[in-house]
Design a protein around this motif. Sequence first.
Motif, PDB file in Angstrom:
ATOM      1  N   ASP A  47       0.884  -1.250  -0.082  1.00 37.77           N
ATOM      2  CA  ASP A  47       0.109   0.034   0.081  1.00 37.77           C
ATOM      3  C   ASP A  47       0.752   1.279  -0.182  1.00 37.77           C
ATOM      4  O   ASP A  47       0.633   2.255  -0.610  1.00 37.77           O
ATOM      5  CB  ASP A  47      -0.976   0.044   1.182  1.00 37.77           C
ATOM      6  N   MET A  50       2.468   1.852  -3.355  1.00 39.05           N
ATOM      7  CA  MET A  50       1.308   2.428  -4.305  1.00 39.05           C
ATOM      8  C   MET A  50       1.138   3.727  -3.971  1.00 39.05           C
ATOM      9  O   MET A  50       1.261   4.685  -5.152  1.00 39.05           O
ATOM     10  CB  MET A  50       0.157   1.661  -4.208  1.00 39.05           C
ATOM     11  N   GLN A  51       1.254   4.325  -2.762  1.00 37.77           N
ATOM     12  CA  GLN A  51       0.981   5.681  -2.511  1.00 37.77           C
ATOM     13  C   GLN A  51       2.166   6.515  -3.084  1.00 37.77           C
ATOM     14  O   GLN A  51       2.033   7.709  -3.016  1.00 37.77           O
ATOM     15  CB  GLN A  51       0.716   5.868  -0.943  1.00 37.77           C
ATOM     16  N   GLN A  52       3.343   5.991  -2.882  1.00 40.42           N
ATOM     17  CA  GLN A  52       4.660   6.642  -3.117  1.00 40.42           C
ATOM     18  C   GLN A  52       4.768   6.785  -4.653  1.00 40.42           C
ATOM     19  O   GLN A  52       5.700   7.746  -4.991  1.00 40.42           O
ATOM     20  CB  GLN A  52       5.734   5.883  -2.382  1.00 40.42           C
ATOM     21  N   ARG A  53       4.090   5.859  -5.360  1.00 37.87           N
ATOM     22  CA  ARG A  53       4.096   6.037  -6.864  1.00 37.87           C
ATOM     23  C   ARG A  53       3.878   7.435  -7.188  1.00 37.87           C
ATOM     24  O   ARG A  53       2.696   7.956  -6.740  1.00 37.87           O
ATOM     25  CB  ARG A  53       3.418   4.971  -7.564  1.00 37.87           C
ATOM     26  N   PRO A  54       4.262   7.843  -8.625  1.00 37.79           N
ATOM     27  CA  PRO A  54       3.926   9.115  -9.055  1.00 37.79           C
ATOM     28  C   PRO A  54       2.254   8.804  -9.530  1.00 37.79           C
ATOM     29  O   PRO A  54       2.083   7.787 -10.104  1.00 37.79           O
ATOM     30  CB  PRO A  54       4.741   9.489 -10.102  1.00 37.79           C
ATOM     31  N   GLN A  55       1.291   9.767  -9.702  1.00 38.84           N
ATOM     32  CA  GLN A  55       0.129   9.622  -9.884  1.00 38.84           C
ATOM     33  C   GLN A  55       0.200   9.569 -11.464  1.00 38.84           C
ATOM     34  O   GLN A  55       0.777  10.280 -12.019  1.00 38.84           O
ATOM     35  CB  GLN A  55      -0.826  11.088  -9.614  1.00 38.84           C
ATOM     36  N   ALA A  56      -0.942   8.825 -12.129  1.00 39.97           N
ATOM     37  CA  ALA A  56      -1.164   8.699 -13.568  1.00 39.97           C
ATOM     38  C   ALA A  56      -2.016   9.534 -13.867  1.00 39.97           C
ATOM     39  O   ALA A  56      -3.076   9.214 -13.363  1.00 39.97           O
ATOM     40  CB  ALA A  56      -1.096   7.138 -14.075  1.00 39.97           C
TER      41      ALA A  56
END
Length: 57
Positions: A47, A50-56
Amino acid sequence: MSDPLTDLLNRNAAAYTFFYSLSPETQTALRQKEIHTLPELHRAASDVAMQQRPQAF
C-alpha cells in the motif's frame, strides 16, 4: 504500551528481514500503522509503495 510492529520484528525473523530491506521512507510510513502479522506487513508495504508512486493522469 508496546508497539505491535516492534513486537512483530522482535519475534519474527522473516518480518525483520523484510522490513529492513525496505527503504527508510517506507519504514517510516509503516511505523505509523498498526501491523501485527507478516501478511499485514506485506500488505501495508505494498500500500505504501502504491501511495509513493507518481500519480498517473
